[in-house]
Motif scaffolding. Structure first.
Motif, PDB file in Angstrom:
ATOM      1  N   GLU A  45     -12.327  -0.148 -10.793  1.00  0.00           N
ATOM      2  CA  GLU A  45     -11.270   0.861 -10.822  1.00  0.00           C
ATOM      3  C   GLU A  45      -9.997   0.287 -10.204  1.00  0.00           C
ATOM      4  N   LEU A  46      -8.873   0.540 -10.840  1.00  0.00           N
ATOM      5  CA  LEU A  46      -7.576   0.094 -10.341  1.00  0.00           C
ATOM      6  C   LEU A  46      -6.852   1.279  -9.725  1.00  0.00           C
TER       7      LEU A  46
ATOM      8  N   VAL B 291      -9.913  -1.810  -6.853  1.00  0.00           N
ATOM      9  CA  VAL B 291      -8.856  -2.828  -6.703  1.00  0.00           C
ATOM     10  C   VAL B 291      -7.558  -2.116  -6.337  1.00  0.00           C
ATOM     11  N   THR B 292      -6.984  -2.512  -5.190  1.00  0.00           N
ATOM     12  CA  THR B 292      -5.754  -1.876  -4.698  1.00  0.00           C
ATOM     13  C   THR B 292      -4.682  -2.935  -4.496  1.00  0.00           C
ATOM     14  N   PRO B 293      -3.665  -2.993  -5.372  1.00  0.00           N
ATOM     15  CA  PRO B 293      -2.577  -3.960  -5.178  1.00  0.00           C
ATOM     16  C   PRO B 293      -1.430  -3.340  -4.377  1.00  0.00           C
ATOM     17  N   THR B 294      -0.794  -4.164  -3.542  1.00  0.00           N
ATOM     18  CA  THR B 294       0.411  -3.753  -2.820  1.00  0.00           C
ATOM     19  C   THR B 294       1.364  -4.941  -2.781  1.00  0.00           C
TER      20      THR B 294
ATOM     21  N   CYS C  71       5.259 -10.563  -0.483  1.00  0.00           N
ATOM     22  CA  CYS C  71       3.879 -11.000  -0.685  1.00  0.00           C
ATOM     23  C   CYS C  71       3.108  -9.971  -1.506  1.00  0.00           C
ATOM     24  N   LEU C  72       2.228 -10.480  -2.345  1.00  0.00           N
ATOM     25  CA  LEU C  72       1.305  -9.639  -3.105  1.00  0.00           C
ATOM     26  C   LEU C  72      -0.032  -9.621  -2.378  1.00  0.00           C
ATOM     27  N   GLN C  73      -0.532  -8.424  -2.117  1.00  0.00           N
ATOM     28  CA  GLN C  73      -1.847  -8.289  -1.499  1.00  0.00           C
ATOM     29  C   GLN C  73      -2.732  -7.479  -2.432  1.00  0.00           C
ATOM     30  N   VAL C  74      -3.859  -8.052  -2.799  1.00  0.00           N
ATOM     31  CA  VAL C  74      -4.839  -7.375  -3.644  1.00  0.00           C
ATOM     32  C   VAL C  74      -6.098  -7.175  -2.805  1.00  0.00           C
TER      33      VAL C  74
END
Length: 445
Positions: free
Chosen positions: A316-317, A354-357, A362-365
């Motif tokens: 799940e995204l 899956v939680t992207p920020t 910076c990209l944090q997954v």
């Protein structure tokens, strides 16, 4: 990152990554600056106490020239330590010679070699032995010895008052103060130098460990690339044969056989896709150029692709409400995420969120599953090869490759077991590494 091997193993010259002697000299010069401020304060206080408290007449104006000169040296040295990454042995030698010159000038005005503070030359020699190359350290010994001898011949005697008993008590008191001063400064200095050396040794050990790990990955990458090349021809042959079979009237009439051939054709195409991905990661793309996409679209494609391939786990995204930056659809990053999904399935998880920020460039997954979490031994040795609780040969390389791929991108990997249960992995990568040169925020898909 169009080539994992190219970025992951392009370590460059060892001299660019290891801590050079010039870089160590920079830290040592900074330490000398700090000690010199203490010396300046101590010299000024000593001159004023001797002249006004003890009643010993000394040429205050001329004596204060030395600490004033050391202040100038510090004001010159501070910008050097800030603007430059390296300081040469010659520059460090000049800094120590400035201290020797200031000490010699003050001793010349206060009795020369009869002054108990002449023992401070020993402090300069010790500093030179610790900080400088042997040739410069021996040169400093020669310089200080000549200064000591010269002060015995040329000096300005102190005018001691009669009540001080010929100066013997003053000499003993001065000797005690000099001893305490040398002892305290040496302890402070040697302690800091030891910390610098420990930090350097730890850094070098880490660099060597990373070099060993990268060499291990190079060997595996070459093996995988060679295997992919070898598999390309038989897979192409199988694909052609299956296509011919599917067109034969005799075989087409058998519904069960036709269905089996379709499954076989799909599996062959999947194998060819895997081989293509391996070759692209090794910098040998088979006529496929990296494509530009957006962050959310890329993650959604990975999640949907995994869900279609393996129905045992639901990916799940998390809904995305911010700007969606453009990135390169890198096969290596796709494989990194696949490794995490594989691990979740093997651990018994049935759901991965899956939680992207994106923040501060910076990209944090963050990937969190509902499995049993990571064993303590795996968390302690995260990123080490063959770090696993599985018994099968070759296990434990997934996280090892993942950590090194993310590290090659300038990012970090963190793993933990949240209090709510399950396992959690956080991938943090500078967004500029994944973004095309002309990057701009795309629209939400």
């Amino acid at each position: 990152m169009n080539s994992v091997l190219q970025r992951l193993f392009g370590m460059g010259d060892w001299r660019e990554t290891a801590v050079s002697q010039e870089a160590v000299n920079r830290r040592n010069l900074r330490l000398l600056v700090q000690l010199r401020w203490l010396a300046v304060a101590g010299q000024i206080a000593t001159v004023l106490i001797v002249h006004f408290v003890m009643g010993i007449r000394v040429p205050i104006g001329w004596l204060l020239v030395a600490p004033a000169g050391l202040v100038v040296v510090n004001l010159i040295s501070i910008p050097l330590t800030q603007r430059r990454d390296a300081i040469s042995d010659q520059e460090l030698m000049l800094a120590l010679l400035a201290d020797v010159a200031a000490l010699t000038w003050q001793l010349f005005l206060t009795g020369g070699s009869t002054n108990p503070f002449v023992a401070l030359y020993i402090l300069q020699v010790v500093l030179g032995a610790v900080l400088l190359a042997p040739a410069y350290a021996w040169s400093l010994i020669v310089v200080t010895s000549l200064c000591f001898a010269g002060l015995g011949l040329f000096n300005r005697p102190l005018d001691l008052p009669a009540e001080h008993g010929g100066g013997l008590s003053l000499y003993l008191a001065g000797g005690l103060i000099c001893f305490l001063l040398i002892a305290v400064l040496l302890v402070l200095f040697i302690t800091r130098i030891t910390e610098n050396l420990r930090a350097r040794d730890a850094y070098l050990a880490d660099i060597r460990q990373q070099a060993t790990e990268r060499d291990h990955i190079v060997r595996m990458g070459l093996l995988a690339s060679g295997a992919a090349h070898e598999l390309g021809t038989p897979l192409a042959s199988l694909s052609v044969i299956l296509s011919d079979w599917r067109r034969m009237p005799l075989l087409k009439a058998n519904a069960d056989l036709t269905q089996d051939m379709e499954v076989m054709q799909a599996e062959v195409e999947r194998c060819k896709s895997i081989v293509t991905g391996i070759l692209m990661s090794a910098g040998e793309a088979r006529g496929q150029a990296p494509t530009q996409t957006t962050l959310v679209r890329f993650l959604r494609e990975v999640a949907d692709g995994w869900g279609a391939r393996d129905s045992r786990v639901k990916v799940e995204l998390t809904p995305w409400n911010g700007l969606d930056p453009r990135i390169i659809a890198d096969p290596a990053l796709r494989q990194v995420l696949s490794v995490l999904f594989d691990n979740s399935v093997e651990a018994g998880a049935r759901r991965v969120i899956v939680t992207p920020t994106v923040s501060e460039g910076c990209l944090q997954v963050t990937l969190r599953d509902n499995g049993p979490g990571f064993p303590a031994t795996v968390l302690e040795r995260l990123g080490k090869p063959y770090n696993t609780t599985k018994d099968r040969p070759g296990a434990g390389l997934g996280l090892f490759l993942l950590v090194n791929v993310i590290r090659s991108l300038g990012g970090v990997v963190e793993a933990s077991n949240p209090a709510a249960g399950g396992g959690e992995v956080r991938l943090t990568v500078p967004i500029d590494v994944l973004a095309p040169e002309d990057n701009s925020a795309g629209e939400l898909p």
